[in-house]
Motif scaffolding. Sequence first.
Motif, short mmCIF file in Angstrom:
data_model
loop_
_atom_site.label_atom_id
_atom_site.label_comp_id
_atom_site.label_asym_id
_atom_site.label_seq_id
_atom_site.Cartn_x
_atom_site.Cartn_y
_atom_site.Cartn_z
N PHE A 180 0.85 -1.18 0.00
CA PHE A 180 0.00 0.00 0.00
C PHE A 180 0.89 1.24 0.00
O PHE A 180 1.96 1.25 0.63
CB PHE A 180 -0.90 0.04 1.24
N GLY A 181 0.45 2.28 -0.68
CA GLY A 181 1.10 3.57 -0.53
C GLY A 181 0.65 4.19 0.79
O GLY A 181 -0.55 4.17 1.10
N VAL A 182 1.57 4.72 1.58
CA VAL A 182 1.22 5.21 2.92
C VAL A 182 1.67 6.65 3.08
O VAL A 182 2.82 6.99 2.78
CB VAL A 182 1.86 4.34 4.03
N VAL A 183 0.76 7.48 3.58
CA VAL A 183 1.06 8.87 3.93
C VAL A 183 0.75 9.05 5.40
O VAL A 183 -0.38 8.79 5.84
CB VAL A 183 0.22 9.85 3.08
N VAL A 184 1.73 9.47 6.18
CA VAL A 184 1.54 9.72 7.61
C VAL A 184 1.42 11.23 7.82
O VAL A 184 2.30 11.99 7.40
CB VAL A 184 2.71 9.16 8.44
N VAL A 185 0.35 11.64 8.48
CA VAL A 185 0.13 13.06 8.73
C VAL A 185 0.75 13.41 10.08
O VAL A 185 0.22 13.07 11.14
CB VAL A 185 -1.37 13.40 8.70
N GLU A 186 1.87 14.08 10.02
CA GLU A 186 2.72 14.33 11.20
C GLU A 186 1.97 15.04 12.31
O GLU A 186 2.08 14.67 13.49
CB GLU A 186 3.94 15.14 10.78
N ASP A 187 1.19 16.07 11.98
CA ASP A 187 0.52 16.85 13.03
C ASP A 187 -0.86 16.29 13.37
O ASP A 187 -1.67 16.95 14.01
CB ASP A 187 0.44 18.33 12.66
N ALA A 188 -1.11 15.04 12.96
CA ALA A 188 -2.27 14.30 13.44
C ALA A 188 -1.82 13.02 14.14
O ALA A 188 -2.58 12.07 14.29
CB ALA A 188 -3.21 13.96 12.28
N CYS A 189 -0.56 13.01 14.57
CA CYS A 189 0.02 11.88 15.31
C CYS A 189 0.76 12.41 16.54
O CYS A 189 1.12 13.58 16.60
CB CYS A 189 1.02 11.11 14.44
N ALA A 190 1.01 11.51 17.47
CA ALA A 190 1.78 11.88 18.66
C ALA A 190 2.40 10.64 19.27
O ALA A 190 1.86 9.54 19.18
CB ALA A 190 0.89 12.57 19.71
N ALA A 191 3.56 10.86 19.89
CA ALA A 191 4.18 9.86 20.76
C ALA A 191 4.18 10.46 22.17
O ALA A 191 3.74 11.59 22.38
CB ALA A 191 5.59 9.53 20.30
N ALA A 192 4.71 9.71 23.12
CA ALA A 192 4.71 10.21 24.49
C ALA A 192 5.50 11.51 24.61
O ALA A 192 5.14 12.39 25.41
CB ALA A 192 5.30 9.15 25.43
N THR A 193 6.56 11.64 23.82
CA THR A 193 7.35 12.88 23.81
C THR A 193 7.58 13.30 22.36
O THR A 193 7.54 12.47 21.44
CB THR A 193 8.71 12.69 24.49
N ASP A 194 7.87 14.58 22.19
CA ASP A 194 8.17 15.06 20.84
C ASP A 194 9.43 14.40 20.29
O ASP A 194 9.53 14.16 19.09
CB ASP A 194 8.35 16.58 20.86
N GLN A 195 10.39 14.12 21.16
CA GLN A 195 11.63 13.48 20.71
C GLN A 195 11.34 12.10 20.11
O GLN A 195 11.85 11.77 19.03
CB GLN A 195 12.61 13.35 21.88
N LEU A 196 10.54 11.30 20.79
CA LEU A 196 10.18 9.99 20.27
C LEU A 196 9.39 10.12 18.97
O LEU A 196 9.61 9.37 18.01
CB LEU A 196 9.35 9.22 21.30
N HIS A 197 8.50 11.08 18.92
CA HIS A 197 7.67 11.32 17.74
C HIS A 197 8.54 11.64 16.52
O HIS A 197 8.43 10.99 15.48
CB HIS A 197 6.72 12.48 18.05
N HIS A 198 9.41 12.61 16.65
CA HIS A 198 10.23 13.04 15.52
C HIS A 198 11.25 11.98 15.12
O HIS A 198 11.51 11.77 13.93
CB HIS A 198 10.94 14.36 15.86
N HIS A 199 11.79 11.28 16.12
CA HIS A 199 12.78 10.25 15.80
C HIS A 199 12.14 9.13 14.99
O HIS A 199 12.72 8.67 14.00
CB HIS A 199 13.37 9.70 17.10
N GLU A 200 10.95 8.71 15.38
CA GLU A 200 10.29 7.62 14.65
C GLU A 200 9.90 8.05 13.25
O GLU A 200 9.99 7.26 12.30
CB GLU A 200 9.06 7.14 15.41
N LEU A 201 9.48 9.29 13.09
CA LEU A 201 9.13 9.77 11.76
C LEU A 201 10.33 9.75 10.83
O LEU A 201 10.21 9.43 9.65
CB LEU A 201 8.55 11.19 11.84
N GLU A 202 11.50 10.09 11.36
CA GLU A 202 12.72 10.02 10.55
C GLU A 202 13.02 8.58 10.13
O GLU A 202 13.48 8.33 9.02
CB GLU A 202 13.90 10.58 11.33
N ILE A 203 12.75 7.64 11.01
CA ILE A 203 13.02 6.23 10.72
C ILE A 203 12.12 5.70 9.61
O ILE A 203 12.56 5.01 8.69
CB ILE A 203 12.87 5.37 11.99
N ILE A 204 10.82 6.01 9.69
CA ILE A 204 9.87 5.40 8.74
C ILE A 204 9.71 6.19 7.45
O ILE A 204 9.28 5.65 6.44
CB ILE A 204 8.48 5.19 9.39
#
Length: 223
Positions: A180-204
């Motif tokens: 499937f083609g996947v688009v993740v909407v960054e400002d409609a997602c969250a992790a426990a901390t912004d650091q975890l959020h941004h780090h995972e987005l860089e990974i995927i």
Amino acid sequence: MSWKTAYRSFYYEHAEPPEDIELQPQSTALLVIDIQNTYLEVPENPIEAARWQPFFERMNKTVIPNTARLIEDARARGVEVIFARIACLKDDGRDRSLSQKKPGFNYLLLPKDRPDSQVVDPLQPQADEITVLKTTDSALTGTNLRLILHNMGIKDVVVAGIFTDQCVSSTVRSLADESFGVVVVEDACAAATDQLHHHELEIINMIYCHVVKSDELAEFWRP
């Protein structure tokens, strides 16, 4: 910064910008993952409550309002809106996967009919919109969502939800593995901390999906 250059990991630091994204409403679904009442409950312990306060603020001020707008826009365009929520079928949770039985934060006992397992009120499913119940992190692995998407002719999935580094990431990887083609909407997602959020987005990003902001999504739709 454009979605074409944001969230670059080591692997894609010097890669060429990706091609433009094109989404057809009839073959695209919006998948909202695990935005449930239980995750907005403030801990009784004041130390824990303070630790989680930035997450609650992001959820209430950014993620939930942006997701509500995504849902409204998807409905207006005729895009299928699908919800996934963590919910066990047995009251004692015997049907949960091992990852949801382990002690600690990820221990989740959310019987399907209990109020805390429901989608938050501002994002409630309507009419015949599909909700899949999962006892796994990935919304594909533990449900028939893969079959549902294929049966409806879905080729692209726009993803919102929590937690970026857990159920969102696991679902995104599963979707990508199923082509499937996947688009993740960054400002409609969250992790426990912004650091975890941004780090995972860089990974995927770039490997399993494209990470965009909600106001960039409108440019991708095609008649």
